[in-house]
Scaffold this active site. Structure first.
Site, PDB file in Angstrom:
ATOM      1  N   GLU A  85      36.423  46.334  33.353  1.00 24.28           N
ATOM      2  CA  GLU A  85      35.228  45.712  34.092  1.00 24.28           C
ATOM      3  C   GLU A  85      34.009  46.724  33.744  1.00 24.28           C
ATOM      4  O   GLU A  85      34.175  47.944  33.460  1.00 24.28           O
ATOM      5  CB  GLU A  85      35.462  45.763  35.568  1.00 24.28           C
ATOM      6  CG  GLU A  85      36.631  45.077  36.125  1.00 24.28           C
ATOM      7  CD  GLU A  85      36.637  45.070  37.658  1.00 24.28           C
ATOM      8  OE1 GLU A  85      35.969  45.807  38.344  1.00 24.28           O
ATOM      9  OE2 GLU A  85      37.790  44.477  38.081  1.00 24.28           O
ATOM     10  N   HIS A 126      34.444  40.873  40.695  1.00 30.88           N
ATOM     11  CA  HIS A 126      34.696  42.008  41.570  1.00 30.88           C
ATOM     12  C   HIS A 126      34.029  41.923  42.989  1.00 30.88           C
ATOM     13  O   HIS A 126      33.508  42.883  43.325  1.00 30.88           O
ATOM     14  CB  HIS A 126      34.912  43.410  40.738  1.00 30.88           C
ATOM     15  CG  HIS A 126      35.837  44.368  41.452  1.00 30.88           C
ATOM     16  ND1 HIS A 126      36.434  45.301  40.800  1.00 30.88           N
ATOM     17  CD2 HIS A 126      36.418  44.468  42.872  1.00 30.88           C
ATOM     18  CE1 HIS A 126      37.235  45.835  41.731  1.00 30.88           C
ATOM     19  NE2 HIS A 126      37.035  45.487  42.907  1.00 30.88           N
TER      20      HIS A 126
END
Length: 414
Positions: free
Chosen positions: A274, A297
Site C-alpha cells: 500500500e 484501507h
C-alpha cells in the site's frame, strides 16, 4: 537487554517531553498529549526505517497507524523511546518482542473502529449483491440499464464470517438484523451471538455461504491464508470481502475467479503493498474488474472512529509515561494503579524469575527507602513492579536496581 545508564528520574520529567505522531493521526491525540506537557510533532505519511530512526532522537512517545514499521533496528536506535501507540486495531507492524526487551510499551485500539468496519462491510455486501457498482458505471457512461438480472436482496442470504473477533461478531449481529443467516469459523472457540452457527472448518463455511468476509488478524502465519483452493470451494455466484489484512489473500486467484464468473463480485480494502500516504500512486491486479469495490484501507476511517482512537491511544501513552499504568498494553504485564498523592513512583520491568521482588525490596531497604504501596504483575517472561515511595529515590538506588541481572528498565515518576 537491560537499559543503558541514565538518571533514575524519567527523562523529560522536568524538561521538554517530545512525541511524534505519524500517518494523519486525529488531532485529538495531539491536543491530549500537548495538554499533558508533550511537544508534539506530526507527519502526514509513514516513514521508512532510516527516516524513523532519524526522527526518533529525543522522542519518548511514537504514534503510528498501519504503514509505519517499528522494527527491532528502530527500537535499538531509539534510546529515548518509552511507548508506541498503534492508532488502529493491529500491531503486526511493531516488533512486540523487541519492544518488550527494551522496556517499550505498545498500545493499540482494539475496539474503537469496530462499528466503522462493520458498516463498511454491510454497505459493500448490499452494493455487490444489488450490483450497484455495475449500474453506477453504466449510468456514468450514459447507459440506462433498468434490469433486475443478477440483483438480489440480502435478506435470506447466507453470510460466512471467517474470524469471529470484535468485528466479526458485531457484523454477525447486525447482518442477522437485516435478515441474513450467519455462519462463522474461528480457530478458537467463540460463543455464537444471536442465531449465528459455528462451523467446524473453513471449508464448511465456504461451501455454505453466499457471501464470505474475512476478519482475521495480522499474525504472520495468516500469510496466503486464502487462495486458489479456497476460492474454488466457494459457491458459484457468491461474493467475497477482505477488510482484514492484505497479505492473507492471493489477489491473482481472486481476479481469475471474478473474471471467470465463478464469483459474482468482491470488495477489498487492504492490499499486500500500500502507498505510504494519500495522493500517491496505487496499482493492483484487481483494478478494472466489474462488480469489484476497491477502497484505500478505510475500513476504520470514519471521523467518529478516528476521534475515538485518537483519544483512547493517546490517553494510554500519557498514563503509561506519567503513572506507569499498563492496562491494555499488548506486550507488557498489565497493571492499573492509582498514584497516591504525595508519593513518588518507581516502576521496574524485569525478567520474570523467582526472587526479583525480594531483590528490589532489599535494595530499597538497604538505601532507607520507605515503601508506601506496591503491586506486581507478570506476563510470560516479564514481570512489572510498581512501588510508591515516600520521597524521591537517590541515583544510587537507580544504579543498584539497574545492576540487578533481571532488570530490563527502571524509571522514577514524579
Amino acid at each position: 537487554m537491560a537499559q543503558p545508564a541514565a538518571p533514575l528520574r524519567e527523562a523529560g520529567a522536568t524538561g521538554t517531553r517530545r512525541a511524534l505522531l505519524l500517518e494523519n493521526i486525529h488531532a485529538d491525540a495531539r491536543a491530549l498529549l500537548s495538554e499533558a506537557g508533550w511537544q508534539v510533532e506530526t507527519a502526514p505519511g509513514a516513514l521508512d526505517e532510516t527516516e524513523l530512526v532519524e526522527r526518533l532522537d529525543g522522542v519518548s512517545l511514537l504514534g503510528i497507524r498501519s504503514q509505519t514499521q517499528v522494527t527491532a533496528a528502530v527500537l535499538e536506535a531509539a534510546r529515548d523511546l518509552r511507548a508506541v501507540g498503534a492508532f488502529c486495531i493491529g500491531t503486526n507492524q511493531v516488533d512486540l518482542f523487541a519492544a518488550a526487551e527494551r522496556g517499550v510499551a505498545v498500545f493499540n485500539a482494539p475496539y474503537s473502529n469496530t462499528r466503522s468496519v462493520v458498516e463498511l462491510a454491510l454497505a459493500e455486501i448490499i452494493a455487490l449483491t444489488r450490483r450497484l457498482t455495475v449500474k453506477d458505471r453504466a449510468m456514468h457512461a450514459g447507459v440506462w440499464d433498468k434490469s433486475a438480472a443478477g440483483s438480489h436482496e440480502v435478506r435470506g442470504r447466507r453470510l460466512g464470517i471467517v474470524g469471529y473477533g470484535n468485528i466479526g461478531s458485531q457484523l454477525s449481529v447486525v447482518a442477522e438484523a437485516l435478515g441474513m443467516s450467519v455462519f462463522f469459523y474461528d480457530t478458537t472457540d467463540k460463543l455464537a451471538l444471536g442465531n449465528a452457527r459455528r462451523c467446524g472448518s473453513l471449508h464448511e463455511v465456504l461451501e455454505i455461504a453466499d457471501v464470505v468476509t474475512l476478519h482475521v488478524d495480522g499474525r504472520s502465519s495468516n500469510t496466503g491464508f486464502f487462495g486458489e483452493a479456497e476460492f474454488a470451494r466457494m459457491r458459484p455466484g457468491s461474493i467475497f470481502l477482505n477488510l482484514s489484512r492484505g497479505f492473507v489473500v492471493d489477489h491473482g486467484a481472486l481476479r481469475r475467479h471474478v473474471e471467470s464468473g465463478h464469483l459474482a463480485g468482491a470488495a477489498v480494502d487492504v492490499f499486500p503493498q500500500e502507498p505510504k500516504g494519500s495522493g500517491q500512486a496505487f496499482d493492483s491486479e484487481l483494478r478494472g474488474l466489474d462488480n469489484v469495490i476497491l477502497t484505500p484501507h478505510v475500513g476504520g476511517s470514519t471521523e467518529e472512529a478516528q476521534e475515538d482512537i485518537g483519544r483512547f491511544v493517546a490517553a494510554k501513552l500519557r498514563d503509561y509515561v506519567l503513572h506507569g499504568t499498563t492496562t491494555l498494553s499488548v506486550n507488557l504485564p498489565a497493571l492499573a494503579t492509582e498514584h497516591a498523592p504525595g508519593t513518588v513512583r518507581l516502576v521496574h520491568l524485569h525478567r520474570n524469575v523467582p526472587g526479583v521482588l525480594a531483590a528490589i525490596n532489599g535494595v530499597l531497604a538497604d538505601e532507607g527507602v520507605n515503601i508506601e504501596g506496591q503491586q506486581l504483575a507478570t506476563r510470560g517472561d516479564l514481570g512489572y513492579v510498581v512501588t510508591d515511595i515516600a520521597a524521591p529515590a537517590s541515583e544510587e538506588v537507580g544504579r543498584r536496581l539497574r545492576q540487578l541481572p533481571e532488570t530490563v528498565r527502571v524509571r522514577q515518576l514524579g
